[in-house]
Design a protein around this motif. Structure first.
Motif, short mmCIF file in Angstrom:
data_model
loop_
_atom_site.label_atom_id
_atom_site.label_comp_id
_atom_site.label_asym_id
_atom_site.label_seq_id
_atom_site.Cartn_x
_atom_site.Cartn_y
_atom_site.Cartn_z
N UNK A 14 34.59 43.67 41.08
CA UNK A 14 35.94 44.01 41.57
C UNK A 14 36.92 42.86 41.40
N UNK A 15 36.41 41.64 41.23
CA UNK A 15 37.29 40.49 40.98
C UNK A 15 37.39 40.15 39.49
N UNK A 16 36.34 40.46 38.75
CA UNK A 16 36.35 40.17 37.31
C UNK A 16 37.30 41.08 36.54
N UNK A 17 37.25 42.38 36.84
CA UNK A 17 38.04 43.35 36.07
C UNK A 17 39.53 43.00 36.08
N UNK A 18 40.16 42.82 37.27
CA UNK A 18 41.60 42.50 37.26
C UNK A 18 41.92 41.14 36.62
N UNK A 19 40.97 40.21 36.69
CA UNK A 19 41.17 38.90 36.07
C UNK A 19 41.31 39.03 34.55
N UNK A 20 40.44 39.84 33.94
CA UNK A 20 40.51 40.05 32.49
C UNK A 20 41.69 40.93 32.10
N UNK A 21 42.01 41.92 32.94
CA UNK A 21 43.17 42.78 32.67
C UNK A 21 44.45 41.95 32.66
N UNK A 22 44.56 41.03 33.64
CA UNK A 22 45.76 40.20 33.77
C UNK A 22 45.96 39.27 32.57
N UNK A 23 44.86 38.92 31.90
CA UNK A 23 44.94 38.01 30.75
C UNK A 23 45.77 38.62 29.62
#
Length: 300
Positions: A14-23
């Motif tokens: 749940x923390x990895x997905x938005x981190x990569x999306x934001x990139x």
């Protein structure tokens, strides 16, 4: 660049997905069991998949052909793994094997999430090159999966971590901070062990460590955790003090006070110099982590 994140409904996922999306440079495929439980449903593709079925895994990889796989999906409840060894093996080892086999024709960079429980806790804190010697079936399943990753034809990295804490949507298990806070607010006494040592890891720090590794595609084993060696009792006291709750409700006990199916290592924790020097990894202190978790809990 296409990244596939397994276990996307879990705490780390749940923390990895938005981190990569934001990139913005990654096309993100989130894979989890059942319905998508991530707070935001935008900016990525969600796939419901049973990784314990070889055909499902093969179809997933044929459809998306990722450049990077971050395999976070696992059965991590240590006692449940001891009680239900078949499910533990299927989830932690067989699923990893299916992913590796399906991936070998595409050769993505494969990041596997592992644990401090691969060690026996006799000589912590540990470096990456220290030999594993697990005490529990959970630890043994992770050692077996690590061996598969190392013996695969894929470019790989193994991320070992320690006692991850943080918040997530729709998670059934509490983290240590919310458990302490909720009990003390209700005036309940709690027993917390003071003869086990860990380097607790804020989930945002772990996610950022995984992202750094994916960006750089450094191969090998990396220990990614917090930097402070604390006992669960010390963590509980810091939590109580932060929320201005009564520390007298916290009873200091030793691990023998609890009857648990799985044996825990006494002193693990990690030396994180390699991740700091090679990846630029910078974890926050437990006090800083407390602030972040408290803010998230207030919002939710």
């Amino acid at each position: 660049m296409k990244v596939l994140i397994t276990g996307s409904n879990g705490l780390l996922g749940q923390h990895l997905v938005p981190l990569f999306v934001a990139d913005g440079q990654y096309e993100v495929i989130a894979a989890g069991r059942g319905v998508n439980r991530l707070p935001s449903q935008e900016g990525y593709t969600y796939e419901s998949v049973n990784l314990r079925t070889a055909l499902s895994v093969q179809q997933l990889l044929e459809k998306h052909r990722p450049d990077i796989i971050i395999h976070t999906a696992a059965m991590t409840q240590v006692d449940e793994c001891e009680r239900n060894k078949d499910a533990c093996w299927d989830t932690n080892v067989a699923a990893t094997r299916y992913l590796i086999q399906a991936a070998e024709q595409y050769r993505p960079f494969f990041i596997f999430l592992s644990t401090d429980f691969v060690f026996d806790g006799l000589e912590g804190p540990y470096r990456e090159e220290d030999p594993p010697n697990p005490l529990s079936y959970y630890g043994a399943s992770k050692v077996a999966a690590e061996r598969m990753v190392k013996n695969s034809q894929l470019p790989w990295a193994i991320v070992r971590t320690v006692l991850v804490y943080g918040t997530a949507i729709d998670m059934q298990r509490n983290n240590i901070i919310s458990w302490v806070k909720n009990n003390l607010q209700q005036g309940k006494k709690i027993k917390v062990v003071d003869d086990q040592w860990r380097t607790p890891t804020l989930v945002q720090d772990l996610a950022e460590g995984c992202k750094l590794l994916a960006d750089k595609q450094n191969k090998g084993i990396y220990h990614i955790s917090g930097k402070e060696m604390l006992t669960p009792y010390e963590m509980a006291v810091q939590t109580a003090q932060f929320f201005k709750l009564d520390t007298r409700l916290i009873e200091k006990v030793n691990a023998k006070s609890f009857t648990q199916p799985a044996k825990r290592p006494a002193k693990t924790g990690f030396i994180i110099d390699k991740a700091v020097q090679e990846l630029g990894y910078q974890p926050r202190s437990f006090a800083e982590g407390l602030e972040i978790v408290a803010q998230e809990m207030a919002v939710r």
